[in-house]
Design an enzyme around this catalytic site. Structure first.
Site, PDB file in Angstrom:
ATOM      1  N   HIS A  98     -12.963  10.879 -12.037  1.00  0.00           N
ATOM      2  CA  HIS A  98     -13.204   9.535 -11.502  1.00  0.00           C
ATOM      3  C   HIS A  98     -14.380   9.539 -10.532  1.00  0.00           C
ATOM      4  O   HIS A  98     -14.621  10.536  -9.842  1.00  0.00           O
ATOM      5  CB  HIS A  98     -11.944   8.944 -10.860  1.00  0.00           C
ATOM      6  CG  HIS A  98     -11.437   9.646  -9.637  1.00  0.00           C
ATOM      7  ND1 HIS A  98     -11.843   9.289  -8.365  1.00  0.00           N
ATOM      8  CD2 HIS A  98     -10.546  10.673  -9.481  1.00  0.00           C
ATOM      9  CE1 HIS A  98     -11.203  10.053  -7.471  1.00  0.00           C
ATOM     10  NE2 HIS A  98     -10.422  10.901  -8.124  1.00  0.00           N
ATOM     11  N   ASP A 100     -14.962   6.857  -8.348  1.00  0.00           N
ATOM     12  CA  ASP A 100     -14.738   6.053  -7.149  1.00  0.00           C
ATOM     13  C   ASP A 100     -14.190   6.966  -6.056  1.00  0.00           C
ATOM     14  O   ASP A 100     -13.782   8.102  -6.326  1.00  0.00           O
ATOM     15  CB  ASP A 100     -13.761   4.901  -7.424  1.00  0.00           C
ATOM     16  CG  ASP A 100     -12.381   5.381  -7.853  1.00  0.00           C
ATOM     17  OD1 ASP A 100     -12.306   6.357  -8.640  1.00  0.00           O
ATOM     18  OD2 ASP A 100     -11.374   4.798  -7.411  1.00  0.00           O
ATOM     19  N   ASP A 132     -13.355  14.982  -4.066  1.00  0.00           N
ATOM     20  CA  ASP A 132     -12.468  14.051  -4.780  1.00  0.00           C
ATOM     21  C   ASP A 132     -13.248  12.812  -5.181  1.00  0.00           C
ATOM     22  O   ASP A 132     -13.286  11.859  -4.455  1.00  0.00           O
ATOM     23  CB  ASP A 132     -11.285  13.689  -3.874  1.00  0.00           C
ATOM     24  CG  ASP A 132     -10.314  12.722  -4.526  1.00  0.00           C
ATOM     25  OD1 ASP A 132     -10.330  12.604  -5.757  1.00  0.00           O
ATOM     26  OD2 ASP A 132      -9.556  12.069  -3.794  1.00  0.00           O
ATOM     27  N   GLU A 166      -9.591   4.998  -9.812  1.00  0.00           N
ATOM     28  CA  GLU A 166      -8.491   5.948  -9.619  1.00  0.00           C
ATOM     29  C   GLU A 166      -7.846   5.797  -8.251  1.00  0.00           C
ATOM     30  O   GLU A 166      -6.624   5.867  -8.115  1.00  0.00           O
ATOM     31  CB  GLU A 166      -8.985   7.389  -9.817  1.00  0.00           C
ATOM     32  CG  GLU A 166      -7.859   8.404 -10.068  1.00  0.00           C
ATOM     33  CD  GLU A 166      -7.212   8.946  -8.805  1.00  0.00           C
ATOM     34  OE1 GLU A 166      -6.104   9.503  -8.916  1.00  0.00           O
ATOM     35  OE2 GLU A 166      -7.793   8.822  -7.701  1.00  0.00           O
ATOM     36  N   GLU A 167      -8.669   5.580  -7.236  1.00  0.00           N
ATOM     37  CA  GLU A 167      -8.126   5.488  -5.870  1.00  0.00           C
ATOM     38  C   GLU A 167      -7.434   4.148  -5.622  1.00  0.00           C
ATOM     39  O   GLU A 167      -6.905   3.903  -4.541  1.00  0.00           O
ATOM     40  CB  GLU A 167      -9.252   5.699  -4.838  1.00  0.00           C
ATOM     41  CG  GLU A 167      -9.980   7.033  -4.955  1.00  0.00           C
ATOM     42  CD  GLU A 167      -9.119   8.264  -4.630  1.00  0.00           C
ATOM     43  OE1 GLU A 167      -7.904   8.096  -4.385  1.00  0.00           O
ATOM     44  OE2 GLU A 167      -9.664   9.371  -4.641  1.00  0.00           O
ATOM     45  N   ASP A 195      -9.043  17.324 -10.748  1.00  0.00           N
ATOM     46  CA  ASP A 195      -8.894  16.323  -9.684  1.00  0.00           C
ATOM     47  C   ASP A 195      -7.741  16.703  -8.748  1.00  0.00           C
ATOM     48  O   ASP A 195      -7.075  15.840  -8.200  1.00  0.00           O
ATOM     49  CB  ASP A 195      -8.668  14.931 -10.327  1.00  0.00           C
ATOM     50  CG  ASP A 195      -8.718  13.804  -9.319  1.00  0.00           C
ATOM     51  OD1 ASP A 195      -9.349  13.977  -8.255  1.00  0.00           O
ATOM     52  OD2 ASP A 195      -8.120  12.740  -9.587  1.00  0.00           O
ATOM     53  N   HIS A 228      21.784 -12.432  18.592  1.00  0.00           N
ATOM     54  CA  HIS A 228      21.662 -11.834  19.913  1.00  0.00           C
ATOM     55  C   HIS A 228      22.773 -10.796  20.067  1.00  0.00           C
ATOM     56  O   HIS A 228      23.946 -11.103  19.846  1.00  0.00           O
ATOM     57  CB  HIS A 228      21.795 -12.946  20.957  1.00  0.00           C
ATOM     58  CG  HIS A 228      21.518 -12.510  22.355  1.00  0.00           C
ATOM     59  ND1 HIS A 228      22.377 -11.729  23.074  1.00  0.00           N
ATOM     60  CD2 HIS A 228      20.467 -12.740  23.166  1.00  0.00           C
ATOM     61  CE1 HIS A 228      21.874 -11.507  24.278  1.00  0.00           C
ATOM     62  NE2 HIS A 228      20.706 -12.108  24.365  1.00  0.00           N
ATOM     63  N   THR A 330      16.577  -6.698  21.948  1.00  0.00           N
ATOM     64  CA  THR A 330      18.028  -6.533  21.742  1.00  0.00           C
ATOM     65  C   THR A 330      18.542  -7.344  20.560  1.00  0.00           C
ATOM     66  O   THR A 330      19.630  -7.903  20.592  1.00  0.00           O
ATOM     67  CB  THR A 330      18.801  -6.934  23.014  1.00  0.00           C
ATOM     68  OG1 THR A 330      18.453  -8.276  23.344  1.00  0.00           O
ATOM     69  CG2 THR A 330      18.471  -6.030  24.173  1.00  0.00           C
ATOM     70  N   SER A 417       2.190  13.221  -7.475  1.00  0.00           N
ATOM     71  CA  SER A 417       1.941  12.832  -8.857  1.00  0.00           C
ATOM     72  C   SER A 417       0.477  12.467  -9.042  1.00  0.00           C
ATOM     73  O   SER A 417      -0.194  12.061  -8.107  1.00  0.00           O
ATOM     74  CB  SER A 417       2.834  11.652  -9.267  1.00  0.00           C
ATOM     75  OG  SER A 417       3.306  10.949  -8.159  1.00  0.00           O
TER      76      SER A 417
HETATM   77 ZN   LIG Z   1      -9.011  12.170  -7.173  1.00  0.00          ZN
HETATM   78 ZN   LIG Z   2      -8.163  10.720  -4.412  1.00  0.00          ZN
END
Ligand SMILES: [Zn+2]
Ligand SMILES: [Zn+2]
Ligand SMILES: [Zn+2]
Ligand SMILES: [Zn+2]
Lengths: 477, 477
Positions: A98, A100, A132, A166-167, A195, A228, A330, A417
């Site tokens: 990627h 971006d 990255d 991707e980001e 990546d 309250h 409170t 992931s």
């Molecule tokens: Zn990346």
């Molecule tokens: Zn990244």
């Protein structure tokens, strides 16, 4: 068929030019999550497209349509599909990357301007996107440039898929990959994604697993409005009391998941598998250094690494609707939602795990004898991924790593992931390799993101050598 | 010596003029918590001072100095000290009230302009401050006006203390009361505060107790920064897991406090005391109506009322530092602080309770075997207050209530606190009576705040009659 010595020499000889080109790429602030930088993401796509064509790649810019961000409709940046080689006798490798980047501002705490590649005397190439994922993407350009300059065919056919979102959730990519599975990607034999990162700063790695996720929101409501605590304390069932009691039943202080059936779904590790973790060049000290405190769950390295890589984990993230400011309010909040997620490993999937979570929370809530109301929902989820490390795709990468770095790679699974991995694995039905270029301390989404010069240059050699080693493996197409 | 019939007649005859005067007071938006309205609080002080002087009260405006609010230094509105009567043979009654109000804007959901007293056909006098606390303060003015107009001496000597910062922490008042204990207030025999509400909408009440409070912040910290749950889940001790486990040990779903020694500090109610709660004109339905849901902890009215009035309660308010927004963030927060408070009843005080809370949390934390760090602190606290209901101050109010309303008052304790009560009780060492004028549904700090016409007019009669009944009690000075 190892990589030709001329290739390795070419990479060394042109190292400074490659770094200068990385500086050009870093200078384009292609922040996909910031609408004011959308034109820069498009500019970056055009820059990359031009450079791919210059080294002989046939490309296509794919319009991914529009989306809404920060309340405005924007055109998505184009994806780039690339193709080089149509030799039926060769394997075909699909490369994903990627172009971006994450947002970055000097005022976030960067020592130098994030969009000016800063070459540190210790070898760090500092700049947003250096590691990255512009460094790895440009690593492929470097490999292609050698072959183009010398009129040499590549040892494999290559296909490319580069995206600019991707980001920001890879919008549009899943559809594109599914659509092109029988089109642009129809002859693909394996996938390589560069990546992610080494476990540490010392040892190259191949990554063969990622955890999945299910994100749960458990909401307890009762009163029609906030109450309250002076007037209603010890008078009514308080949603916060119920929710905290429920949340306390999910995971113990040692990380064990208390929801019946979740931990039990995962087989215990065999001694052979434990040996893999024992062999990893990673210590408790490495983990505690990156957490910034001596808080590892165990003094046993294998247990801690398996906790990250091959067991599920449950983290409590917070509570929506409760008092969260400074000071001392409170209030009895009328409606509170606990948020937690479970990282999943095979054979767990959200579809298998969610019903257990919901049934358990409902059963525990019933035990409270509360007159409040509980609702449980899954906000999102994704399956885990584990690849066959004995496939020729991994064998080629192991041999290439040993050839370039002089050492065997760590075979790692990651706790987080990388959703595109699963997209490629499921849509194309071929082996996917995660082949990291950068080190564990690159700070991908942090200030002072860097890629070490040696990782960029040796990493480029690794990518090229990997292609040659794929070609060297006979008959396994 | 009951109140003279002429007094009661005068109040009825002048009801419309009194309501009109209440309208004048409501029209001054004396919002103490809004710097842009500070001049209105001063204007309200001057209005009240003028009206007190007009009915024969000697007054003094006391400069309370400056304070900082919203980042700017402001002069505090003056307090008003008042004095009428120096007859050594009479008892001396100190009356407290406040002339500032809560913020209010039509756009908050008011049906009418909050600063224009709206006289509803059903008798409601709707406007900000109508019930809290301009109505009661003007009730005293009405009583004084009768005596002034007819040249009659009051049955008791009176002292007044009116402030303009009650809704913003009563800044400066404690110091003033302590300073004047042997000055302006030196002959005071009892105190009457009319700044709370009946339990319901039907039955007059005398209030003889308030709960105290201790507000606790328990902070668990570990990692040097927020961590990614993919990378660190099941690898390190997570502060949120520890904190939620700790918070789950504080109170059960039925409101029982689990910290050893807290509930145990309070004697069980005797059958006689239970009879007081049984006699209160208040039902589970009333409580559930005001909570907006059927969530009472018990179907037993006495248990629920005692839960509010004579037992401690523990409410979990929220967590500072955890994820609290909408959506699904997968963070492991580095430092989280649980906030909870315990409402206290005699003999509990923050000084007695806090060490038990801290020791318990530390012991429970030790059981977790976590490598994170716990710190516990009390953010603020106040003692509970319970008054002797057999004192002549209460006896006079009971007789007066029966005379004006034809029924015995509910004897109530409140679950919340009115800090000035304790200030007067401790500084002056005399009996303090809370004598509410308004009903439980007046909506003191809400939209459409109201005082019923009958509460204003009968309440004025009650205040006057109360003074006569005090005078009627022989020799108990
Ligand atoms: Zn990346
Ligand atoms: Zn990244
Ligand atoms: Zn008030
Ligand atoms: Zn108030």
């Amino acid at each position: 068929m190892p990589a030709p010595p001329e290739f390795l020499q070419f990479i060394d000889d042109n190292a400074n030019a490659f770094i200068q080109r990385l500086g050009e790429a870093v200078a384009i602030p292609s922040i996909s999550g910031d609408a004011t930088h959308r034109a820069d993401v498009v500019k970056m796509a055009e820059w990359l497209n031009t450079h791919l064509q210059a080294v002989g790649v046939t490309t296509q810019l794919v319009d991914l349509g529009k989306h809404v961000m920060d309340g405005q409709e924007l055109s998505l940046p184009p994806a780039i599909l690339g193709k080089i080689g149509e030799d039926k006798s060769k394997k075909t490798v699909l490369v994903y990357g990627h172009f971006d980047v994450q947002p970055a501002e000097k005022s976030d705490g960067w020592d130098t301007d994030p969009f000016t590649l800063s070459i540190h005397p210790d070898g760090r190439l500092i700049g947003r996107g250096s590691s990255d994922d512009k460094g790895p993407v440009l690593g492929w350009l470097n490999v292609l440039q050698y072959h183009h300059a010398h009129g040499l065919p590549l040892p494999v056919n290559m296909r490319f898929c580069f995206e600019g979102m991707e980001e920001s959730g890879s919008e549009g990519l899943d559809d594109l990959v599914r659509k092109e599975a029988k089109g642009w990607f129809k002859d693909v034999d394996c996938v390589c994604i560069s990546d992610n990162y080494w476990l540490n700063t010392r040892t190259p790695a191949l990554t063969y697993g990622l955890r999945g996720l299910t994100y749960i929101k458990a909401t307890v409501s009762g009163p029609a409005r906030d109450l309250h605590s002076g007037v209603f304390g010890r008078t009514v069932h308080e949603p916060m009391t119920d929710l905290v009691l429920l949340m306390s039943k999910l995971v113990d202080a040692q990380g064990k998941i208390l929801i019946p059936g979740i931990d039990e779904m995962v087989d215990a590790a065999s001694e052979d598998e434990k040996a893999i973790y024992e062999a990893l060049d990673y210590s408790i000290a490495d983990i505690e250094q990156s957490a910034g405190a001596s808080i590892a769950l165990s003094a046993n390295k294998v247990d801690v690494l398996m906790g990250r890589m091959r067991y599920p984990s449950l983290s409590l993230h917070g509570i929506e609707g409760a008092f969260h400011g400074a000071g001392a309010k409170t209030v009895i909040p009328a409606k509170v939602a606990g948020k937690f997620s479970i990282r999943l490993v095979p054979p767990q999937t959200p579809a298998l795990v969610d019903p257990l979570v919901i049934a358990y929370l409902e059963a525990e809530f019933a035990k409270l004898n509360s007159k409040n109301t509980l609702t449980v929902e899954s906000l999102h989820g994704g399956k885990p991924w584990v690849e066959d490390v004995n496939h020729w795709n991994y064998e080629a990468a192991k041999v290439a790593t040993k050839a370039v770095y002089g050492q065997d790679p760590d075979l790692t699974r990651e706790g987080g992931s990388i959703p595109v991995t699963l997209t490629f694995a499921e849509s194309l039905g071929v082996n996917v390799l995660l082949l990291p270029m950068g080190r564990g301390d690159d700070g991908a989404h942090s200030t002072n993101e860097k890629l070490d010069r040696s990782n960029f240059i040796q990493g480029t050699k690794l990518l090229g050598t990997y292609l040659y080693e794929i070609a060297a493996i006979e008959g396994k197409k």
